[in-house]
Design an enzyme around this catalytic site. Sequence first.
Site, mmCIF file in Angstrom:
data_model
loop_
_atom_site.group_PDB
_atom_site.id
_atom_site.type_symbol
_atom_site.label_atom_id
_atom_site.label_comp_id
_atom_site.label_asym_id
_atom_site.label_seq_id
_atom_site.Cartn_x
_atom_site.Cartn_y
_atom_site.Cartn_z
ATOM 1 N N LYS A 42 0.832 -1.193 0.000
ATOM 2 C CA LYS A 42 0.001 0.049 -0.019
ATOM 3 C C LYS A 42 0.805 1.245 -0.020
ATOM 4 C CE LYS A 42 -0.545 0.205 5.003
ATOM 5 N NZ LYS A 42 -1.184 -0.586 5.862
ATOM 6 N N ARG A 137 -7.182 -0.167 16.885
ATOM 7 C CA ARG A 137 -7.494 0.118 15.648
ATOM 8 C C ARG A 137 -8.778 -0.951 15.304
ATOM 9 N NH1 ARG A 137 -4.045 0.769 10.296
ATOM 10 N NH2 ARG A 137 -4.336 -1.362 10.099
HETATM 11 C C1 LIG Z 1 -0.336 -1.168 6.547
HETATM 12 C C2 LIG Z 1 -0.504 -2.664 7.289
HETATM 13 C C3 LIG Z 1 0.492 -3.486 7.663
HETATM 14 C C4 LIG Z 1 1.933 -2.968 7.202
HETATM 15 O O1 LIG Z 1 2.316 -1.928 7.843
HETATM 16 P P1 LIG Z 1 4.057 -1.509 7.676
HETATM 17 O O2 LIG Z 1 4.238 -0.564 8.744
HETATM 18 O O3 LIG Z 1 4.017 -0.820 6.273
HETATM 19 O O4 LIG Z 1 4.803 -2.568 7.967
HETATM 20 C C5 LIG Z 1 0.370 -4.464 8.313
HETATM 21 N N1 LIG Z 1 -1.198 -5.022 8.537
HETATM 22 C C6 LIG Z 1 -2.226 -4.186 8.283
HETATM 23 C C7 LIG Z 1 -3.480 -4.502 8.657
HETATM 24 C C8 LIG Z 1 -1.792 -2.817 7.631
HETATM 25 O O5 LIG Z 1 -2.871 -2.229 7.181
#
Ligand SMILES: *Cc1c(COP(=O)(O)O)cnc(C)c1O
Length: 359
Positions: A42, A137
């Site tokens: 993402k 979250r």
């Molecule tokens: C964005 C995200 C991750 C990865 O996060 P990073 O900080 O880029 O490693 C993992 N799990 C979920 C649910 C996310 O939204």
Amino acid sequence: MRLVPVMETPRIEIDLSKIAHNVKKLTELCGSKGVSITAVTKGVCGDPKIARLFLKGGIEIIGDSRIANLKKMREAGFQNPFLLLRLPALNEVESVVKYSSISLNSEIDIIKELSKTALKNNVIHKIILMVELGDLREGIMPSDLEVIVKEVIHLEGIKLSGVGTSLACLGGVLPDERNMSQLSNIAQSIEDKFGITLEFVSSGNSSVYTWLESTEDVGKINNVRLGESLLLGGKDLECKGIPGLYYDAFTLVVEVLESKVKPSVPYGKISVDAFGNIPEFENRGQIRRVILGIGRQDILLSGLTPRLDIEILGASSDHLIADAKKTDLKPGDEVIFDVDYGAMLAAMTSPYVSKVYLD
Ligand SMILES: *Cc1c(COP(=O)(O)O)cnc(C)c1O
């Protein structure tokens, strides 16, 4: 002025070999602990060139928070399983089932819709139930989990494939022995109580590194969802960068549009700036001010670190203004910035920033 061939600016330069190195190091670490990686795209808008590196490095599952990004990779020919990271919205269940084979979930009403849709399309959609472990979250409170599992395992078209948690996302709560063993215990008790095997016991995000690297026993955790550490080497983590990784696979290159000696404090009757704030400036006397061709539309100001000794003073939508200090910057010169995750994300998302791949 410049005699070298002209390249478009602003541009983000992406060093694919540095990312490949990070992938190799992290898959080795995780592999040695018996943990697989879900590579998260993402931060780079589901960029197919970068996603392909993850697969080449032996990672099997790609995760993204946006269906549009999953769709982009699917259309680029990717055959691997896709995990949807953001909780599905009710209005998008059709495309969730179409473009992902696994999704993270916490709401039974949405899961029921996913079940109907999967059934209608004659597919099995995998569900990972998210559990709240303190970061606040997404996630089901642990005490409510059993009731939901009981319902989910009877739904057709979907398969309960795992449990997961998100940490260090909103609340800044780090993965540690306590919350990771809590997740393990939750997984174990679901398997025992319902006589099922969970394919995934999944933790994220990149901040899981500190725990993973130091723990003697990962328990039942068998998957970690990593984005930032693969892309930027974990520079934003508490540990200020994972040893042995590259933190500079992404650099932003911007061009000087104006360079003039001017006062450091605005003069005239002061109202508000372009964003409705009353600006404040330190009086440094006369300084060399440079205008760079990038703005708030394209970047996160706080996430830029110039390689030269200059100081960012502010930015409007399309102009970034810096104190050039003792540098001799003139129009046409290029200025290089290191980026953090937020600045990388913004630059990768902006259609005004060209993407240049170095190999
Ligand atoms: C964005 C995200 C991750 C990865 O996060 P990073 O900080 O880029 O490693 C993992 N799990 C979920 C649910 C996310 O939204």
